[in-house]
Design a protein around this motif. Sequence first.
Motif, PDB file in Angstrom:
ATOM      1  N   GLY A 194       6.629   5.506  -1.899  1.00 13.38           N
ATOM      2  CA  GLY A 194       5.441   6.233  -1.786  1.00 13.38           C
ATOM      3  C   GLY A 194       5.589   7.532  -2.784  1.00 13.38           C
ATOM      4  N   SER A 195       4.960   8.534  -2.349  1.00  5.74           N
ATOM      5  CA  SER A 195       4.728   9.739  -3.340  1.00  5.74           C
ATOM      6  C   SER A 195       6.084  10.221  -3.874  1.00  5.74           C
ATOM      7  CB  SER A 195       3.707  10.446  -2.994  1.00  5.74           C
ATOM      8  OG  SER A 195       4.461  11.169  -1.710  1.00  5.74           O
ATOM      9  N   LEU A 196       7.028  10.162  -2.855  1.00  5.92           N
ATOM     10  CA  LEU A 196       8.232  10.766  -2.715  1.00  5.92           C
ATOM     11  C   LEU A 196       9.214   9.610  -3.488  1.00  5.92           C
ATOM     12  CD1 LEU A 196       8.460  13.569  -0.250  1.00  5.92           C
ATOM     13  CD2 LEU A 196       7.793  13.910  -2.584  1.00  5.92           C
ATOM     14  N   GLY A 197       8.925   8.367  -3.510  1.00  4.14           N
ATOM     15  CA  GLY A 197       9.852   7.332  -3.533  1.00  4.14           C
ATOM     16  C   GLY A 197      10.164   6.960  -4.942  1.00  4.14           C
ATOM     17  N   SER A 198       9.883   7.724  -5.864  1.00  6.15           N
ATOM     18  CA  SER A 198      10.252   7.487  -7.386  1.00  6.15           C
ATOM     19  C   SER A 198      11.761   7.489  -7.572  1.00  6.15           C
ATOM     20  CB  SER A 198       9.685   8.534  -8.283  1.00  6.15           C
ATOM     21  OG  SER A 198      10.181   8.178  -9.760  1.00  6.15           O
ATOM     22  N   HIS A 199      12.474   6.628  -8.342  1.00  9.34           N
ATOM     23  CA  HIS A 199      13.748   6.594  -8.548  1.00  9.34           C
ATOM     24  C   HIS A 199      14.238   7.719  -9.644  1.00  9.34           C
ATOM     25  CE1 HIS A 199      14.353   2.019  -7.266  1.00  9.34           C
ATOM     26  NE2 HIS A 199      13.686   3.228  -6.219  1.00  9.34           N
ATOM     27  N   ASN A 220      10.053   1.813   3.354  1.00  7.50           N
ATOM     28  CA  ASN A 220       8.669   2.149   3.476  1.00  7.50           C
ATOM     29  C   ASN A 220       8.052   3.025   4.683  1.00  7.50           C
ATOM     30  OD1 ASN A 220       8.756   0.409   5.538  1.00  7.50           O
ATOM     31  ND2 ASN A 220       6.376  -0.566   4.690  1.00  7.50           N
ATOM     32  N   SER A 221       9.002   3.549   5.523  1.00  7.48           N
ATOM     33  CA  SER A 221       8.658   4.256   6.578  1.00  7.48           C
ATOM     34  C   SER A 221       9.629   5.729   6.457  1.00  7.48           C
ATOM     35  CB  SER A 221       8.911   3.647   7.853  1.00  7.48           C
ATOM     36  OG  SER A 221       9.203   4.543   8.985  1.00  7.48           O
TER      37      SER A 221
END
Length: 306
Positions: A194-199, A220-221
């Motif tokens: 999601g929005s904070l999930g960038s590598h 994803n949760s």
Amino acid sequence: MDRLHAMQVFVAVARGEGFAAAARQMGLSPPAVTRAVAALEDHIGTRLFSRTTRNVALTEAGHRYLADVERILQELADAESAAQGQHASPRGLLTITAPVMFGRLYIMPILLDFLDQHPDVSGRLLLLDRVTNLLEEGMDLALRIGHLGDSSMAAIRVGAVRSVICASPGYLKRHGVPRYPADLERHRVIVATGSLGSHEWRFGDDDRLTIRIQPSLTCNSNAAVLQAVEQGWGVSRLLSYQVGPSVTAGRIRLVLEEFERNPLPVHLVHLEGRRASAKVRAFIDFAARRLRDDPVINPQPGLAAG
């Protein structure tokens, strides 16, 4: 055809999931309900319900039409109340949308207390991790986290949340406390998609410090990521409101706080260009006070609750 009456019948059938239930609710005969819906479908030129011998379900067109009709009927009720001098009294269905975790932790308790104080208002809370179109989806207002783009909506800022790096005390004891963002390369990192999930994780007020993350676990949760962090499996980046109760309870510690990005604003937004109804104004006033008094939604530098 009395179109207003047919629209009311349509909503009763859709919400009651059946013609017989709508007939009982409205004090009509089942054939009268069937005729009203059929006349409305003929007027629109499309099927609103899929009918079988066992159930009745909205078609795709029916779902879209329901949101519009409910909004129209509510606006009509508000207009009548205003003409009668009753606009100051909150009443009717209040539909709110919010991100899943924020809605569960903060908006639901506020909504329940609001409904207790306003018995003429009923509530509908939709928890969605996506940006909704209030007009198209028939929403009264939304809780939004992040910077708002240009729009025709009115926005009331109620606080801000931080993007924080966190881990359990047990994990930090076993693997050491990261002192600099680059130290994360030596840790097991849990990433929420999601929005904070960038590598690529950015740090600092200007976002110029970038660290490439190699996640050991992706999920994803956000709730599941928080669970993994609490169990001491690794370190992750979440929003301060998501980890606030865990930090307060001592299950999680925040690290690298001096390298945090600028906080993200939190707003209550509603449609502008038409007068807000009494129920919307009343809820915004009620919720804004509660959220602004919450130390997690209005954090101070170094605040333990994040």
